[in-house]
Design a protein around this motif. Structure first.
Motif, PDB file in Angstrom:
ATOM      1  N   GLU A   1      53.935   2.826  -2.596  1.00  0.00           N
ATOM      2  CA  GLU A   1      54.259   4.212  -2.264  1.00  0.00           C
ATOM      3  C   GLU A   1      53.702   5.170  -3.313  1.00  0.00           C
ATOM      4  O   GLU A   1      53.193   6.250  -2.992  1.00  0.00           O
ATOM      5  CB  GLU A   1      55.777   4.380  -2.146  1.00  0.00           C
ATOM      6  CG  GLU A   1      56.378   3.697  -0.929  1.00  0.00           C
ATOM      7  CD  GLU A   1      57.867   3.951  -0.814  1.00  0.00           C
ATOM      8  OE1 GLU A   1      58.286   4.662   0.132  1.00  0.00           O
ATOM      9  OE2 GLU A   1      58.626   3.432  -1.655  1.00  0.00           O
ATOM     10  N   LEU A   2      53.802   4.773  -4.577  1.00  0.00           N
ATOM     11  CA  LEU A   2      53.286   5.601  -5.660  1.00  0.00           C
ATOM     12  C   LEU A   2      51.765   5.703  -5.579  1.00  0.00           C
ATOM     13  O   LEU A   2      51.194   6.783  -5.791  1.00  0.00           O
ATOM     14  CB  LEU A   2      53.715   5.002  -7.007  1.00  0.00           C
ATOM     15  CG  LEU A   2      53.305   5.744  -8.268  1.00  0.00           C
ATOM     16  CD1 LEU A   2      53.735   7.203  -8.225  1.00  0.00           C
ATOM     17  CD2 LEU A   2      53.904   5.047  -9.494  1.00  0.00           C
ATOM     18  N   ALA A   3      51.107   4.608  -5.241  1.00  0.00           N
ATOM     19  CA  ALA A   3      49.650   4.630  -5.086  1.00  0.00           C
ATOM     20  C   ALA A   3      49.234   5.575  -3.962  1.00  0.00           C
ATOM     21  O   ALA A   3      48.225   6.283  -4.079  1.00  0.00           O
ATOM     22  CB  ALA A   3      49.133   3.212  -4.810  1.00  0.00           C
ATOM     23  N   ALA A   4      50.012   5.605  -2.899  1.00  0.00           N
ATOM     24  CA  ALA A   4      49.707   6.511  -1.790  1.00  0.00           C
ATOM     25  C   ALA A   4      49.828   7.976  -2.224  1.00  0.00           C
ATOM     26  O   ALA A   4      49.003   8.818  -1.840  1.00  0.00           O
ATOM     27  CB  ALA A   4      50.636   6.228  -0.604  1.00  0.00           C
ATOM     28  N   MET A   5      50.843   8.295  -3.027  1.00  0.00           N
ATOM     29  CA  MET A   5      50.973   9.660  -3.540  1.00  0.00           C
ATOM     30  C   MET A   5      49.809  10.004  -4.458  1.00  0.00           C
ATOM     31  O   MET A   5      49.233  11.101  -4.383  1.00  0.00           O
ATOM     32  CB  MET A   5      52.306   9.816  -4.281  1.00  0.00           C
ATOM     33  CG  MET A   5      53.527   9.790  -3.386  1.00  0.00           C
ATOM     34  SD  MET A   5      55.052  10.318  -4.233  1.00  0.00           S
ATOM     35  CE  MET A   5      55.393   8.886  -5.257  1.00  0.00           C
ATOM     36  N   ARG A   6      49.462   9.076  -5.326  1.00  0.00           N
ATOM     37  CA  ARG A   6      48.346   9.287  -6.253  1.00  0.00           C
ATOM     38  C   ARG A   6      47.038   9.483  -5.488  1.00  0.00           C
ATOM     39  O   ARG A   6      46.233  10.367  -5.809  1.00  0.00           O
ATOM     40  CB  ARG A   6      48.240   8.093  -7.197  1.00  0.00           C
ATOM     41  CG  ARG A   6      47.152   8.223  -8.248  1.00  0.00           C
ATOM     42  CD  ARG A   6      47.251   7.090  -9.265  1.00  0.00           C
ATOM     43  NE  ARG A   6      47.046   5.770  -8.693  1.00  0.00           N
ATOM     44  CZ  ARG A   6      47.996   4.840  -8.602  1.00  0.00           C
ATOM     45  NH1 ARG A   6      49.224   5.099  -8.997  1.00  0.00           N
ATOM     46  NH2 ARG A   6      47.731   3.662  -8.087  1.00  0.00           N
ATOM     47  N   ASP A   7      46.820   8.671  -4.464  1.00  0.00           N
ATOM     48  CA  ASP A   7      45.593   8.783  -3.677  1.00  0.00           C
ATOM     49  C   ASP A   7      45.533  10.106  -2.920  1.00  0.00           C
ATOM     50  O   ASP A   7      44.461  10.698  -2.767  1.00  0.00           O
ATOM     51  CB  ASP A   7      45.483   7.615  -2.689  1.00  0.00           C
ATOM     52  CG  ASP A   7      45.228   6.283  -3.375  1.00  0.00           C
ATOM     53  OD1 ASP A   7      44.853   6.293  -4.562  1.00  0.00           O
ATOM     54  OD2 ASP A   7      45.424   5.233  -2.732  1.00  0.00           O
ATOM     55  N   ARG A   8      46.678  10.564  -2.445  1.00  0.00           N
ATOM     56  CA  ARG A   8      46.689  11.862  -1.762  1.00  0.00           C
ATOM     57  C   ARG A   8      46.252  12.973  -2.707  1.00  0.00           C
ATOM     58  O   ARG A   8      45.446  13.834  -2.345  1.00  0.00           O
ATOM     59  CB  ARG A   8      48.086  12.168  -1.202  1.00  0.00           C
ATOM     60  CG  ARG A   8      48.241  13.644  -0.839  1.00  0.00           C
ATOM     61  CD  ARG A   8      49.416  13.997  -0.001  1.00  0.00           C
ATOM     62  NE  ARG A   8      49.808  15.382  -0.204  1.00  0.00           N
ATOM     63  CZ  ARG A   8      49.078  16.445   0.137  1.00  0.00           C
ATOM     64  NH1 ARG A   8      47.897  16.288   0.716  1.00  0.00           N
ATOM     65  NH2 ARG A   8      49.517  17.663  -0.108  1.00  0.00           N
ATOM     66  N   ILE A   9      46.786  12.974  -3.925  1.00  0.00           N
ATOM     67  CA  ILE A   9      46.431  14.021  -4.888  1.00  0.00           C
ATOM     68  C   ILE A   9      44.936  13.969  -5.196  1.00  0.00           C
ATOM     69  O   ILE A   9      44.261  15.010  -5.241  1.00  0.00           O
ATOM     70  CB  ILE A   9      47.268  13.870  -6.172  1.00  0.00           C
ATOM     71  CG1 ILE A   9      48.742  14.163  -5.878  1.00  0.00           C
ATOM     72  CG2 ILE A   9      46.761  14.801  -7.261  1.00  0.00           C
ATOM     73  CD1 ILE A   9      49.674  13.835  -7.025  1.00  0.00           C
TER      74      ILE A   9
END
Length: 398
Positions: free
Chosen positions: A312-320
């Motif tokens: 989930e954290l990787a998905a947030m990071r990738d979005r940014i």
């Protein structure tokens, strides 16, 4: 005559006051890029699935609402140490690192500030130029003297590493230096692992004390990569403070959960440090709120939940990271001649755009787009729906 006639009107918070102005704005197309909160593509600050699962387990297993110890639970201290320093190094630090659960990263910073003010020989704290606006208030409140060190070159919109290193070499022994562990707020300009090694070497030579504000672990390059600063400083055997937050990487903004880790350079000082930290907590908030810490403990103590959180954290990071590229492309498409490609290299939610205070005000007054007067924007607030609008507005104010 009122007893309160002598009370003057306090200046508005430079960031939170913009949120109040944003809420009062009647423009249906308004955009808030000021406050540091992650939002998804729909503009919503999501509750992570791992957090929902942890809360479900806590609800089902809850037996008491009694007070926590002043420093929080031992399990929370152990798990957050391992997340911050890595399991092996956390083990090596036992007996030298005092950890406590705090009300957010801000609470950790304030406890550290009170501890420094009352217990260390120094009265001076050094902040980066620029830094998070609230640092000045937090460290100034207990009467600490504030100084600044060079960090960012506003002309090149990049790290001024030579000036930064020169500043660090001139800081007196015993002073405390506040360093941003990753995703520097407000610039988004970070140090490499090699540069952190040099910082640690200077701290050891000059004998000043690092205080690492570690609010965005996992939002830069990854959970392990972003911990380089804390781990390099700890491995060097330096006395240090690390202030950890779970507002961003677990989305626990309203639950106010963080941690303060104080690394002593001599194990014989450990008990004294813990005792003084407890006094700082007792006269401030007595003991930490339980819920957020219990969520963190539940997730970090379960291998499957931890793995899911990493995803989930990787998905947030990738979005940014994706938004940064999307935004630069949108500015080009809007006909903006200034080169904004530097935004792609910056880390975390924040970026310094290079826009002036006058241009930031114009964005608010003409376009209902809210950014901080310094030109800092929260990149995560940009979505598919508003990216073209924001780019066109920036073209207009430029």
């Amino acid at each position: 005559m009122s007893h309160f006639d002598a009370v003057s009107l306090a200046p508005a918070d430079p960031i939170l006051s913009l949120t109040e102005a944003f809420k009062a704005d009647s423009n249906p197309d308004k955009v808030n890029l000021s406050v540091g909160v992650f939002v998804d593509q729909t503009g919503t600050t999501p509750i992570l699935d791992t957090v929902k699962e942890a809360e479900k387990r806590l609800l089902e297993g809850a037996t008491s609402k009694s007070y926590l110890p002043m420093t929080g639970t031992p399990a929370y201290a152990s798990l957050t140490q391992k997340l911050c320093f890595g399991e092996e190094l956390a083990g090596e630090l036992q007996g030298r690192v005092a950890s406590l659960q705090s009300p957010g990263g801000t609470g950790a910073l304030r406890v550290a500030a009170d501890f420094i003010s009352k217990n260390l020989e120094t009265n001076t704290v050094w902040l980066s130029n620029p830094t998070w606006a609230n640092h000045k208030g937090i460290f100034g409140a207990p009467g600490l003297k504030l100084e600044t060190y060079n960090y960012y070159n506003a002309e090149t919109l990049s790290l001024d590493y030579a000036a930064f290193i020169e500043s660090l070499n001139n800081i007196p022994a015993g002073d405390v230096v506040v360093l941003h562990g990753c995703c520097h707020n407000p610039t988004g300009v970070d140090l490499t692992a090699e540069q952190w090694e040099e910082v640690a070497q200077i701290a050891a030579t000059k004998k000043w004390i690092p205080l690492i504000d570690f609010a965005y672990q996992g939002f830069g390059d990854g959970i392990e990569e972003d911990a380089a600063a804390a781990r390099i400083v700890a491995k060097a055997g330096l006395p240090a403070f690390v202030c950890q937050s779970f507002s961003k990487n677990l989305g626990l903004y309203q639950d106010r959960v963080g941690a303060l880790h104080v690394i002593t350079d001599d194990a014989s000082n450990f008990a004294n440090v813990v005792s003084q930290l407890k006094i700082s907590v007792r006269v401030n908030y007595s003991n930490p709120p339980a819920h957020g810490g219990a969520v963190v403990t539940t997730i970090l103590s379960d291998a499957a939940l931890t793995e899911q959180w990493h995803a989930e954290l990787a998905a947030m990071r990738d979005r940014i990271a994706g938004v940064r590229t999307q935004f630069v492309d949108a500015l080009k498409a809007a006909g903006v001649e200034r080169d904004f490609s530097f935004l792609i290299e910056q880390k975390g939610m924040f970026s310094f755009t290079g826009l002036s205070k006058e241009q930031a005000v114009a964005l608010r007054e003409k376009h209902s787009i809210y950014i901080v007067d310094s030109g800092r924007i929260n990149v995560a607030g940009i979505t598919d729906e508003n990216v073209a609008q924001v780019a066109a507005a920036i073209k207009d104010v430029l």
